[in-house]
Design a protein around this motif. Structure first.
Motif, PDB file in Angstrom:
ATOM      1  N   GLU A  20       0.113   2.445   0.786  1.00 63.42           N
ATOM      2  CA  GLU A  20      -0.032   4.052   0.714  1.00 63.42           C
ATOM      3  C   GLU A  20       1.625   4.540   0.146  1.00 63.42           C
ATOM      4  OE1 GLU A  20      -1.508   7.782   0.286  1.00 63.42           O
ATOM      5  OE2 GLU A  20      -2.372   6.118   0.458  1.00 63.42           O
ATOM      6  N   THR A  21       2.333   4.118   0.930  1.00 65.35           N
ATOM      7  CA  THR A  21       4.024   4.836   0.654  1.00 65.35           C
ATOM      8  C   THR A  21       4.288   4.354  -0.637  1.00 65.35           C
ATOM      9  OG1 THR A  21       4.361   4.318   2.860  1.00 65.35           O
ATOM     10  CG2 THR A  21       6.241   4.572   1.415  1.00 65.35           C
ATOM     11  N   HIS A  23       2.384   4.163  -3.187  1.00 62.89           N
ATOM     12  CA  HIS A  23       1.511   4.982  -4.168  1.00 62.89           C
ATOM     13  C   HIS A  23       2.200   6.297  -4.203  1.00 62.89           C
ATOM     14  CE1 HIS A  23      -1.552   2.109  -5.765  1.00 62.89           C
ATOM     15  NE2 HIS A  23      -1.666   1.667  -4.400  1.00 62.89           N
ATOM     16  N   ARG A  24       2.671   6.647  -2.836  1.00 58.75           N
ATOM     17  CA  ARG A  24       3.275   8.176  -3.009  1.00 58.75           C
ATOM     18  C   ARG A  24       4.507   8.227  -3.504  1.00 58.75           C
ATOM     19  NH1 ARG A  24       2.855  10.186   3.265  1.00 58.75           N
ATOM     20  NH2 ARG A  24       3.093  12.306   2.116  1.00 58.75           N
ATOM     21  N   LEU A  44       8.419  12.190   2.189  1.00 62.91           N
ATOM     22  CA  LEU A  44       7.628  11.169   2.797  1.00 62.91           C
ATOM     23  C   LEU A  44       7.954  10.981   4.165  1.00 62.91           C
ATOM     24  CD1 LEU A  44       7.347   8.691  -0.180  1.00 62.91           C
ATOM     25  CD2 LEU A  44       5.910  10.953   0.495  1.00 62.91           C
TER      26      LEU A  44
END
Length: 168
Positions: A20-21, A23-24, A44
């Motif tokens: 997820e990180t 992708h962010r 983030l």
């Protein structure tokens, strides 16, 4: 329009799993490829070192890269054309390579169908278009026929977008 683009490469050097990180981070860089690591880290809730390491990992694995993108209107080009090219007496690849050497041509594709090649090009104005079509392209060895289509209203031209596929 974003001044940078995130693009995926054809063959990654090594398959990596994206979380997820990752992708962010990619999403933030797609929005602004010049975004400082410090700003990404703040957004983030990560350390700057973590962001730097993750971006390096994404680039070294060839999962993504940040590249500059030029806005054609800002660069002084008022016309955008898609041109179908029929070829004779030379291979489409040879003709395509010659066309790719023209600075105003920014995409050359060998295709299957009525045309042998499809090119995308820009022109500053009507006079420049006339010169490109009649003096450069139409007289090029191997060109049988040109089928130009002038864009009159660009509904979507998003050079900063590349389909991002997560193999997981």
């Amino acid at each position: 329009m974003s001044l940078a683009s995130i693009s995926s490469r054809q063959q990654p050097a090594a398959q990596i799993e994206l979380d997820e990180t990752d992708h962010r981070i990619i999403a933030l860089l797609r929005g602004d490829g010049r975004l400082p690591y410090r700003s990404i880290a703040r957004e983030l809730n990560l350390t700057e070192a973590t962001v730097r390491a993750r971006v390096r990992r994404l680039e070294e694995s060839r999962t993504m890269r940040v590249v500059a993108v030029t806005d054609i209107e800002a660069a002084g080009y008022g016309m955008l054309l898609a041109i179908g090219v029929q070829v004779e007496d030379r291979s489409p690849e040879e003709v395509g390579r010659d066309m790719a050497a023209i600075p105003e041509v920014f995409s050359v594709n060998i295709v299957v169908g009525t045309q042998d090649l499809e090119i995308l090009m820009v022109a500053e104005d009507q006079a420049a278009l006339q010169g490109l079509l009649h003096e450069k392209l139409a007289t090029m060895a191997g060109v049988r026929r040109l089928t130009p289509a002038l864009a009159v209203n660009v509904l979507k031209n998003q050079p900063d977008w590349v389909p991002f596929h997560d193999p997981a």
